[in-house]
Motif scaffolding. Structure first.
Motif, PDB file in Angstrom:
ATOM      1  N   TYR A  30       0.827  -1.208   0.000  1.00 19.00           N
ATOM      2  CA  TYR A  30       0.000   0.000   0.000  1.00 19.00           C
ATOM      3  C   TYR A  30       0.866   1.266   0.000  1.00 19.00           C
ATOM      4  O   TYR A  30       0.496   2.274  -0.622  1.00 19.00           O
ATOM      5  N   THR A  31       1.994   1.225   0.689  1.00 21.82           N
ATOM      6  CA  THR A  31       2.900   2.380   0.675  1.00 21.82           C
ATOM      7  C   THR A  31       3.413   2.640  -0.736  1.00 21.82           C
ATOM      8  O   THR A  31       3.478   3.793  -1.192  1.00 21.82           O
ATOM      9  N   HIS A  32       3.751   1.574  -1.439  1.00 28.88           N
ATOM     10  CA  HIS A  32       4.239   1.721  -2.811  1.00 28.88           C
ATOM     11  C   HIS A  32       3.133   2.254  -3.715  1.00 28.88           C
ATOM     12  O   HIS A  32       3.396   3.058  -4.620  1.00 28.88           O
ATOM     13  N   THR A  36       3.303   5.871  -5.798  1.00 32.06           N
ATOM     14  CA  THR A  36       3.187   5.967  -7.256  1.00 32.06           C
ATOM     15  C   THR A  36       2.093   6.927  -7.685  1.00 32.06           C
ATOM     16  O   THR A  36       1.850   7.096  -8.889  1.00 32.06           O
ATOM     17  N   GLY A  37       1.411   7.543  -6.726  1.00 35.12           N
ATOM     18  CA  GLY A  37       0.424   8.563  -7.049  1.00 35.12           C
ATOM     19  C   GLY A  37      -0.996   8.068  -7.167  1.00 35.12           C
ATOM     20  O   GLY A  37      -1.902   8.860  -7.466  1.00 35.12           O
ATOM     21  N   VAL A 290      -3.090  -5.074  -4.132  1.00 39.23           N
ATOM     22  CA  VAL A 290      -1.951  -5.588  -3.372  1.00 39.23           C
ATOM     23  C   VAL A 290      -1.272  -6.715  -4.130  1.00 39.23           C
ATOM     24  O   VAL A 290      -0.036  -6.764  -4.240  1.00 39.23           O
ATOM     25  N   LYS A 291      -2.069  -7.632  -4.663  1.00 36.87           N
ATOM     26  CA  LYS A 291      -1.501  -8.770  -5.396  1.00 36.87           C
ATOM     27  C   LYS A 291      -0.723  -8.292  -6.623  1.00 36.87           C
ATOM     28  O   LYS A 291       0.387  -8.777  -6.893  1.00 36.87           O
ATOM     29  N   ALA A 292      -1.295  -7.338  -7.363  1.00 42.60           N
ATOM     30  CA  ALA A 292      -0.617  -6.834  -8.554  1.00 42.60           C
ATOM     31  C   ALA A 292       0.690  -6.140  -8.197  1.00 42.60           C
ATOM     32  O   ALA A 292       1.696  -6.275  -8.913  1.00 42.60           O
ATOM     33  N   LYS A 293       0.709  -5.405  -7.102  1.00 42.31           N
ATOM     34  CA  LYS A 293       1.928  -4.706  -6.700  1.00 42.31           C
ATOM     35  C   LYS A 293       3.019  -5.701  -6.294  1.00 42.31           C
ATOM     36  O   LYS A 293       4.202  -5.504  -6.625  1.00 42.31           O
ATOM     37  N   ILE A 294       2.637  -6.778  -5.607  1.00 35.27           N
ATOM     38  CA  ILE A 294       3.608  -7.795  -5.207  1.00 35.27           C
ATOM     39  C   ILE A 294       4.166  -8.508  -6.437  1.00 35.27           C
ATOM     40  O   ILE A 294       5.379  -8.723  -6.560  1.00 35.27           O
ATOM     41  N   VAL A 295       3.274  -8.874  -7.363  1.00 32.87           N
ATOM     42  CA  VAL A 295       3.708  -9.553  -8.589  1.00 32.87           C
ATOM     43  C   VAL A 295       4.616  -8.648  -9.414  1.00 32.87           C
ATOM     44  O   VAL A 295       5.650  -9.077  -9.937  1.00 32.87           O
TER      45      VAL A 295
END
Length: 313
Positions: A30-32, A36-37, A290-295
């Motif tokens: 979530y921080t990332h 990223t805006g 969240v899943k997309a950011k981790i991937v």
């Protein structure tokens, strides 16, 4: 170290490690996203705060508990016990409150807009931060008794009406203080759980009765995303209620006895911390952001690792 202590220590170690890892991953994701805006929805903001409170709970309860199980003594002095127990009580309280808040906000979000909700729905994002602040202040006031009765263990004996946490003692001095504290904590928890269950049942009713209409009418408005978020909320609520029930059955038993067995106290700690350890993995598996950011992060790191290997060769 006998087999029973080893099993207990490994169980707490796995629970603590999994919980800290999962909640940290959710917070970093979530921080990332924010960096990223991209803008977080109210549900995303609540899930992020839930991960933070669960991490607080694990760090202040499960970490010292695990260290104690493996034989480490005198971890904290009296001031340290007061700070850690107070932080743990607040984290535990916020865990139920934030889960309840998540359920209520999601129920309002998927409710068909009517004359009463036409003004409330647009203001939901602006209500999230004030609600967080109110819950923090409320629980800081409710939990104020915890540091007053907390102290480092003096010796191997445990006085009556004392919660033996292993690394700290919570000595209520007499039966009246013991019961009043238990009733206040349990009353708050049951009130929020009742509201949580009520709003979740309403969500379930809406999804059951109007699933086809929601898919057809709200697709252009993100109805599919709302439905997925609602199912995530329902899963988290069911998970919380199950472990809350086990936790409070043990807690009510503990209120009826003057001296609590260490085995019973350890069982309550383990089950009361299961939600904090497991919930981030439900968030990761069901939340597309969240899943997309981790991937994406994993795929970004993989070429870098391959390039480094090629250079080494």
């Amino acid at each position: 170290m006998d087999l029973c202590v080893t099993i207990k220590g490994v169980s707490f170690l796995l629970q603590t490690g999994m919980g800290i890892l999962g909640n940290t991953v959710v917070l970093l994701a979530y921080t990332h996203i924010v960096c990223t805006g991209l803008k977080l929805l109210p549900v995303d903001m609540i899930l992020c705060h839930l991960a933070f409170t669960n991490l607080l709970l694990l760090l202040t309860r499960c970490v010292p508990q695990t260290m104690t199980v493996f034989g480490l003594k005198a971890l904290l002095n009296d001031p340290g016990c007061k700070v850690v127990i107070y932080a743990y009580r607040i984290g535990r309280a916020l865990s139920v409150c934030i889960t309840c808040m998540l359920s209520v906000f999601q129920a309002v979000t998927i409710t068909p807009t009517g004359p009463y909700l036409s003004r409330l729905k647009p203001s939901l994002p602006s209500l999230v931060i004030p609600t967080f602040a109110g819950l923090w202040l409320f629980n800081m006031a409710i939990c104020i008794a915890a540091p007053l009765f907390s102290m480092a263990p003096r010796n191997d004996t445990v006085p009556a009406f004392t919660l033996n946490l292993g690394f700290c003692h919570v000595d209520f001095r007499d039966n009246l203080s013991y019961v009043i504290n238990g009733v206040a904590v349990s009353g708050r928890d049951f009130a929020f759980v009742a509201l949580m269950v009520g709003s979740s049942c309403y969500i379930l009713l809406l999804l059951h009765r109007h699933s086809h209409q929601v898919k057809g009418i709200r697709r252009s408005q993100g109805g599919g995303a709302e439905t997925r978020a609602a199912k995530t909320v329902l899963t988290l609520v069911v998970l919380y209620v199950v472990f809350f029930g086990i936790d409070n059955v043990i807690w009510i038993y503990m209120l009826t006895v003057a001296k609590v067995s260490p085995v019973v106290a350890d069982m309550r700690v383990f089950f009361s911390s299961c939600y904090a350890s497991l919930s981030p993995y439900f968030i990761i598996s069901s939340n597309k952001k969240v899943k997309a950011k981790i991937v994406c992060t994993a795929e970004h790191e993989q070429p870098s690792a391959d390039t480094q290997d090629s250079n080494d060769k």
